[in-house]
Design a protein around this motif. Sequence first.
Motif, PDB file in Angstrom:
ATOM      1  N   LEU A   7      43.497  46.634  43.059  1.00 35.44           N
ATOM      2  CA  LEU A   7      43.273  47.925  43.699  1.00 35.44           C
ATOM      3  C   LEU A   7      43.267  47.780  45.217  1.00 35.44           C
ATOM      4  CD1 LEU A   7      42.538  50.947  43.348  1.00 35.44           C
ATOM      5  CD2 LEU A   7      40.135  50.248  43.426  1.00 35.44           C
ATOM      6  N   THR A   8      42.612  46.741  45.717  1.00 35.16           N
ATOM      7  CA  THR A   8      42.567  46.506  47.159  1.00 35.16           C
ATOM      8  C   THR A   8      43.960  46.284  47.724  1.00 35.16           C
ATOM      9  OG1 THR A   8      40.361  45.519  46.956  1.00 35.16           O
ATOM     10  CG2 THR A   8      41.602  45.043  48.964  1.00 35.16           C
ATOM     11  N   VAL A   9      44.754  45.479  47.049  1.00 34.87           N
ATOM     12  CA  VAL A   9      46.107  45.172  47.516  1.00 34.87           C
ATOM     13  C   VAL A   9      47.009  46.400  47.454  1.00 34.87           C
ATOM     14  CG1 VAL A   9      48.194  43.830  47.023  1.00 34.87           C
ATOM     15  CG2 VAL A   9      45.952  42.731  46.913  1.00 34.87           C
ATOM     16  N   LEU A  10      46.960  47.124  46.344  1.00 38.38           N
ATOM     17  CA  LEU A  10      47.936  48.182  46.099  1.00 38.38           C
ATOM     18  C   LEU A  10      47.572  49.509  46.756  1.00 38.38           C
ATOM     19  CD1 LEU A  10      48.838  47.291  42.416  1.00 38.38           C
ATOM     20  CD2 LEU A  10      50.183  46.887  44.473  1.00 38.38           C
ATOM     21  N   THR A  11      46.310  49.727  47.063  1.00 40.39           N
ATOM     22  CA  THR A  11      45.973  50.909  47.867  1.00 40.39           C
ATOM     23  C   THR A  11      46.308  50.674  49.327  1.00 40.39           C
ATOM     24  OG1 THR A  11      43.677  50.136  48.043  1.00 40.39           O
ATOM     25  CG2 THR A  11      44.179  51.749  46.327  1.00 40.39           C
ATOM     26  N   ASP A  12      46.131  49.453  49.810  1.00 40.71           N
ATOM     27  CA  ASP A  12      46.509  49.129  51.174  1.00 40.71           C
ATOM     28  C   ASP A  12      48.025  49.243  51.347  1.00 40.71           C
ATOM     29  OD1 ASP A  12      45.734  47.967  53.880  1.00 40.71           O
ATOM     30  OD2 ASP A  12      47.228  46.505  53.203  1.00 40.71           O
ATOM     31  N   ALA A  13      48.779  48.828  50.332  1.00 41.85           N
ATOM     32  CA  ALA A  13      50.241  48.889  50.396  1.00 41.85           C
ATOM     33  C   ALA A  13      50.749  50.327  50.362  1.00 41.85           C
ATOM     34  CB  ALA A  13      50.848  48.101  49.244  1.00 41.85           C
ATOM     35  N   VAL A  60      47.812  55.194  45.310  1.00 44.58           N
ATOM     36  CA  VAL A  60      47.991  53.795  44.937  1.00 44.58           C
ATOM     37  C   VAL A  60      49.437  53.529  44.513  1.00 44.58           C
ATOM     38  CG1 VAL A  60      47.381  54.161  42.506  1.00 44.58           C
ATOM     39  CG2 VAL A  60      46.931  51.939  43.567  1.00 44.58           C
ATOM     40  N   LEU A  61      49.861  52.275  44.648  1.00 45.60           N
ATOM     41  CA  LEU A  61      51.143  51.839  44.108  1.00 45.60           C
ATOM     42  C   LEU A  61      50.923  51.222  42.735  1.00 45.60           C
ATOM     43  CD1 LEU A  61      52.883  49.988  47.111  1.00 45.60           C
ATOM     44  CD2 LEU A  61      53.029  52.395  46.481  1.00 45.60           C
ATOM     45  N   LEU A  62      51.874  51.430  41.843  1.00 45.47           N
ATOM     46  CA  LEU A  62      51.846  50.711  40.570  1.00 45.47           C
ATOM     47  C   LEU A  62      52.021  49.224  40.835  1.00 45.47           C
ATOM     48  CD1 LEU A  62      51.882  51.025  37.402  1.00 45.47           C
ATOM     49  CD2 LEU A  62      54.371  50.915  37.608  1.00 45.47           C
ATOM     50  N   THR A  63      52.907  48.874  41.760  1.00 45.46           N
ATOM     51  CA  THR A  63      53.107  47.502  42.200  1.00 45.46           C
ATOM     52  C   THR A  63      53.720  47.488  43.583  1.00 45.46           C
ATOM     53  OG1 THR A  63      54.182  45.388  41.699  1.00 45.46           O
ATOM     54  CG2 THR A  63      55.403  47.369  41.143  1.00 45.46           C
ATOM     55  N   ASN A  64      53.467  46.425  44.336  1.00 47.81           N
ATOM     56  CA  ASN A  64      54.157  46.233  45.613  1.00 47.81           C
ATOM     57  C   ASN A  64      55.225  45.151  45.501  1.00 47.81           C
ATOM     58  OD1 ASN A  64      52.419  44.051  45.403  1.00 47.81           O
ATOM     59  ND2 ASN A  64      51.788  44.099  47.548  1.00 47.81           N
ATOM     60  N   ARG A  65      55.512  44.716  44.278  1.00 42.80           N
ATOM     61  CA  ARG A  65      56.655  43.830  44.049  1.00 42.80           C
ATOM     62  C   ARG A  65      57.924  44.680  44.092  1.00 42.80           C
ATOM     63  NH1 ARG A  65      54.339  40.495  38.759  1.00 42.80           N
ATOM     64  NH2 ARG A  65      52.474  39.654  39.794  1.00 42.80           N
ATOM     65  N   CYS A  66      58.899  44.265  44.870  1.00 43.09           N
ATOM     66  CA  CYS A  66      60.072  45.113  45.057  1.00 43.09           C
ATOM     67  C   CYS A  66      61.343  44.273  45.151  1.00 43.09           C
ATOM     68  CB  CYS A  66      59.917  45.963  46.324  1.00 43.09           C
ATOM     69  SG  CYS A  66      61.132  47.292  46.468  1.00 43.09           S
ATOM     70  N   HIS A  79      59.512  39.762  52.705  1.00 41.07           N
ATOM     71  CA  HIS A  79      58.299  39.712  53.525  1.00 41.07           C
ATOM     72  C   HIS A  79      57.194  39.001  52.770  1.00 41.07           C
ATOM     73  CE1 HIS A  79      54.712  41.708  55.596  1.00 41.07           C
ATOM     74  NE2 HIS A  79      55.292  40.972  56.515  1.00 41.07           N
ATOM     75  N   GLU A  80      56.520  38.101  53.458  1.00 43.14           N
ATOM     76  CA  GLU A  80      55.431  37.359  52.828  1.00 43.14           C
ATOM     77  C   GLU A  80      54.172  38.211  52.826  1.00 43.14           C
ATOM     78  OE1 GLU A  80      54.804  33.521  54.455  1.00 43.14           O
ATOM     79  OE2 GLU A  80      56.886  32.868  54.174  1.00 43.14           O
ATOM     80  N   THR A  81      53.789  38.656  51.662  1.00 41.66           N
ATOM     81  CA  THR A  81      52.583  39.456  51.504  1.00 41.66           C
ATOM     82  C   THR A  81      52.021  39.226  50.114  1.00 41.66           C
ATOM     83  OG1 THR A  81      51.666  41.692  51.765  1.00 41.66           O
ATOM     84  CG2 THR A  81      53.765  41.515  50.610  1.00 41.66           C
ATOM     85  N   LYS A  82      50.761  39.511  49.949  1.00 41.01           N
ATOM     86  CA  LYS A  82      50.129  39.335  48.645  1.00 41.01           C
ATOM     87  C   LYS A  82      50.646  40.392  47.671  1.00 41.01           C
ATOM     88  CE  LYS A  82      45.549  38.342  46.741  1.00 41.01           C
ATOM     89  NZ  LYS A  82      44.097  38.281  47.057  1.00 41.01           N
ATOM     90  N   ARG A  83      51.071  39.967  46.488  1.00 39.94           N
ATOM     91  CA  ARG A  83      51.679  40.878  45.514  1.00 39.94           C
ATOM     92  C   ARG A  83      50.736  41.132  44.339  1.00 39.94           C
ATOM     93  NH1 ARG A  83      56.398  42.732  48.150  1.00 39.94           N
ATOM     94  NH2 ARG A  83      57.173  40.963  49.370  1.00 39.94           N
ATOM     95  N   ALA A  84      50.866  42.309  43.754  1.00 35.24           N
ATOM     96  CA  ALA A  84      50.044  42.662  42.597  1.00 35.24           C
ATOM     97  C   ALA A  84      50.803  43.675  41.751  1.00 35.24           C
ATOM     98  CB  ALA A  84      48.708  43.242  43.045  1.00 35.24           C
ATOM     99  N   LEU A  85      50.417  43.762  40.491  1.00 34.22           N
ATOM    100  CA  LEU A  85      51.042  44.697  39.551  1.00 34.22           C
ATOM    101  C   LEU A  85      49.987  45.197  38.581  1.00 34.22           C
ATOM    102  CD1 LEU A  85      53.487  46.004  37.978  1.00 34.22           C
ATOM    103  CD2 LEU A  85      53.668  43.816  36.752  1.00 34.22           C
ATOM    104  N   PHE A  86      49.791  46.521  38.529  1.00 31.23           N
ATOM    105  CA  PHE A  86      48.926  47.113  37.518  1.00 31.23           C
ATOM    106  C   PHE A  86      49.697  47.225  36.202  1.00 31.23           C
ATOM    107  CE2 PHE A  86      46.339  49.311  40.932  1.00 31.23           C
ATOM    108  CZ  PHE A  86      45.127  48.753  40.562  1.00 31.23           C
ATOM    109  N   THR A  87      49.032  47.003  35.100  1.00 26.48           N
ATOM    110  CA  THR A  87      49.590  47.426  33.825  1.00 26.48           C
ATOM    111  C   THR A  87      49.298  48.918  33.679  1.00 26.48           C
ATOM    112  OG1 THR A  87      47.575  47.021  32.551  1.00 26.48           O
ATOM    113  CG2 THR A  87      49.109  45.158  32.835  1.00 26.48           C
ATOM    114  N   PRO A  88      50.081  49.649  32.908  1.00 27.52           N
ATOM    115  CA  PRO A  88      49.779  51.068  32.708  1.00 27.52           C
ATOM    116  C   PRO A  88      48.368  51.294  32.191  1.00 27.52           C
ATOM    117  CG  PRO A  88      51.998  50.599  31.949  1.00 27.52           C
ATOM    118  CD  PRO A  88      51.376  49.275  32.284  1.00 27.52           C
ATOM    119  N   GLU A  89      47.902  50.411  31.320  1.00 23.09           N
ATOM    120  CA  GLU A  89      46.558  50.562  30.760  1.00 23.09           C
ATOM    121  C   GLU A  89      45.490  50.397  31.838  1.00 23.09           C
ATOM    122  OE1 GLU A  89      49.469  49.826  27.727  1.00 23.09           O
ATOM    123  OE2 GLU A  89      48.965  48.637  29.516  1.00 23.09           O
TER     124      GLU A  89
END
Length: 421
Positions: A7-13, A60-66, A79-89
């Motif tokens: 949540l911290t990573v993907l709301t910031d993104a 929020v983003l579902l993921t910042n992996r692109c 770009h070097e950044t911390k990546r994260a991915l939410f599952t739909p659940e």
Amino acid sequence: MDVLEKLTVLTDAAKYDAACTSSGGNRTAKAGYIGNTSSSVAGCCHTFSADGRCVTLLKVLLTNRCVYDCKYCVNRRSHETKRALFTPEELADLTIQFYRRNYIEGLFLSSGVYRSPDYTTELMIRTLRLLREQYRFNGYIHAKAIPGAAPELVEQLGLLADRLSVNIELPSETGLKTLAPDKTKGAILAPMRQIQLRNQQNREELVKYRHAPKFAPAGQSTQLIVGATPDTDFHILRLTQGLYDRYRLKRVFYSAYVPVVEHALLPSKDTKPPLLREHRLYQADWLLRFYGFRAEELLDPEHPDFDPRVDPKCSWALQHLDFFPVEVNTADYETLLRIPGVGVISAKRILSARRAGRLSLDNLKKLGVVMKRAQYFLTASGRMAEGLRFTPDSLLRNLIAAERPALPQQELVQLSLFDSV
């Protein structure tokens, strides 16, 4: 990585996406469901509903992996950044938990392009379907349609969301080819056209069948980045006008480019975001939507950018002094809207009040007219303000002085868009 770290990573993104609004949603309370769009932590953003209330959304983003490598984007693949991915659940459960704790009243969901546009859209659909069908969430949802996704997936997304948006990002095709080579103009405009046509079809269906499923009932919006490319205000405003005319967009949002990555094709990282320019574009956008102006009236090839010293309506008035002064007791509604300092509400009040008798200058201030700007452009019963003397040059100086006191650049973005333009 646990859910709160994600949540911290993907709301910031998601913070650079300005196209976040619940305006136009009218999903009302429904038996057996929780939440509605008429009422209105990390990732909580404030926005305004159609009636002016401030509401809170989880942005929020579902993921910042692109898989894309857009030069201006902090989430680009190189770009070097911390990546994260939410599952739909995970994301559906997080949203409903935030709602139950009264942190939010809706969801704004965007995403990087993970694997492919179709795969990303399928994950977003699964998330929204869990919210709507399993959790029976009836609140507001704004979802980003991914350019390049299959039309049938955009259709499913629109049946689950209240509003869809497709971000154009860069105002010109040249800018896209230079800074976002993985994107094309056609791929962006195709879902915009589909949403517009499907909205029109859905309105016809609802006339015939009361319980027909609603498709993105709050319409669609988009976002343009300002300052990443050398496009002029005139180019941006003409594009905006075309989007409103052809695609019936509810809103076009403008985002002053914040240099977050270093690249030879972009402004340097020490360049300040053009927040005043963004503000002038929002003011001009208001004139297009509510005041009857056209882009070609406000700017032209000889004057391609707004004067930062005065608002766009004052700038137009200074170039059309032969149009003024306007007599408020006889002018029609469209003419009243051309007067600096007269807004939509005050123009309607003038029309209503003068039915009871002729108006004087003293009456106008009580009706909401901003006289420090309007006094130079109107008469009441043939009279201007007493002792008012000015030349075109002194008029410009007076209008500049009538602007709000200078604010630090970072505060300009907070200026209200609901004031008289």
